[in-house]
Design an enzyme around this catalytic site. Structure first.
Site: not given
Ligand code: COA
Length: 321
Positions: A114, A242, A272
């Site tokens: 990520c 994020h 996500n």
């Protein structure tokens, strides 16, 4: 001094919207739990006829158009991804082929989970500086629905597919993004086995451990970037975190007393999306006219590895050639 600024952004997300109710048809969960524990209402998943490359190309074309940069002017193309359609050729080489990037453009994929977009942004700054090339294409793209374990209710609610892209310009008189990057070398709390391990290539995660890691990693990155740039939190115009869990974003905003108008969240719409998460936010912010040339945007990512990263990113009007 020398560094990069963003001159264009774009996004490409699949058409299919998957609701919490859709997921509650697959596993024992419900709308209330998902929204209160994660902030996610919907996510996008690839469906028939779509590939992550098609999303990637859509994002890249939009970023180039907004920047007013021709494909042949691009010196580097990095795709941050852990889920390319193919391992070889890389997604970046496919972008080169489909968009007609120059034959000497440096094109490769990069996996930092990520945090991948931040690793790619920093690598692009270094590559452009050393090669004296002017423009770089930085992309985050993921097909996480492909590696989701649809029997695991603690993870299958979280992930979405999509791609975000940024065109960056390198100049002697631009400041560096002052990237802070690192990792813990942890192979326990967040894993996706590779194709040759004999184990199904699906995400497994100890969510609570990742949550605790993120709660520490985010302020570490914010503090380090601010220290390197000699700035205070109030000097930052926008914070982009994020999009992994709304509670992680809200905790960071509370810690630094960041007013809501300086934090953008789209986790409610996309879930996500790993490496695509940060460029999806940047693209929406720019499309909505909420970021202006000269604004300082502090970007923070964290994820599997365990990796983390932060940088101070500015947007600029493209410099005429
Ligand atoms: N629906 C309903 N209940 C669920 C559920 C779901 N989808 N998933 C888990 N639960 C249950 C658990 O079984 C557990 O029940 P129990 O108390 O009876 O054992 C309870 O909810 C709490 O589970 P827990 O895992 O402690 O929840 P949590 O508050 O930590 O939230 C995450 C889980 C995954 C949402 C959260 O840990 C998280 O977001 N972690 C970070 C993830 C992340 O950022 N990952 C990507 C890295 S980039």
């Amino acid at each position: 001094m020398s560094g990069i600024k963003i001159v264009g952004t774009g996004l490409g997300v699949p058409n299919r919207v998957v609701t919490n109710a859709d997921i509650a048809n697959l596993v024992d969960t419900n709308e209330g739990w998902i929204v209160s524990r994660t902030g996610i209402s919907t996510r996008r998943h690839l469906s028939a006829g779509e590939t992550i490359l098609s999303c990637t190309l859509q994002a890249a074309r939009a970023a180039l158009a907004q920047a007013g940069v021709r494909p042949e002017e691009i010196g580097t193309c990095l795709v941050a991804t852990l889920t390319p359609d193919m391992l070889v050729p890389s997604a970046a080489c496919m972008v080169q082929k489909e968009l007609g990037l120059a034959h000497d453009a440096v094109c490769f994929d990069l996996n930092a989970a990520c945090t991948g977009f931040l690793f790619a942004l920093h690598t692009t700054e270094c590559l452009l500086k050393s090669s004296r090339k002017k423009f770089g294409l930085v992309i985050g793209a993921e097909n996480l629905s492909r590696i989701t374990d649809w029997a695991d209710r603690s993870t299958c609610i979280l992930f979405g597919d999509g791609a975000g892209a940024a065109v960056v310009e390198w100049r002697e008189d631009f400041p560096s993004i002052e990237a802070v990057l690192g990792c813990h070398g942890d192979d326990r709390v967040l894993r996706v086995p590779g194709v040759e391990t004999g184990v199904r290539s699906l995400i497994s995660m100890e969510g609570t451990h990742v949550f605790k890691f993120a709660i520490q990693a985010v302020p570490y990155c914010v503090d380090e970037v601010l220290r390197r740039c000699s700035l205070a939190p109030e000097d930052v115009d926008f914070f982009v975190f994020h999009q992994a869990n709304e509670r992680i974003i809200d905790a960071a905003a509370k810690r630094y007393n960041i007013p809501p108008e300086k934090v953008y969240k789209n986790i409610q719409n996309y879930g996500n999306t790993s490496a695509a998460s940060i460029p999806l936010v940047l693209a929406e912010l720019q499309t909505q006219g909420r970021i202006h040339p000269g604004d300082r945007v502090l970007v923070v990512g964290f994820g599997g590895g365990l990796t983390w990263g932060g940088a101070l990113v500015e947007f600029a009007e493209r410099t005429p050639l």
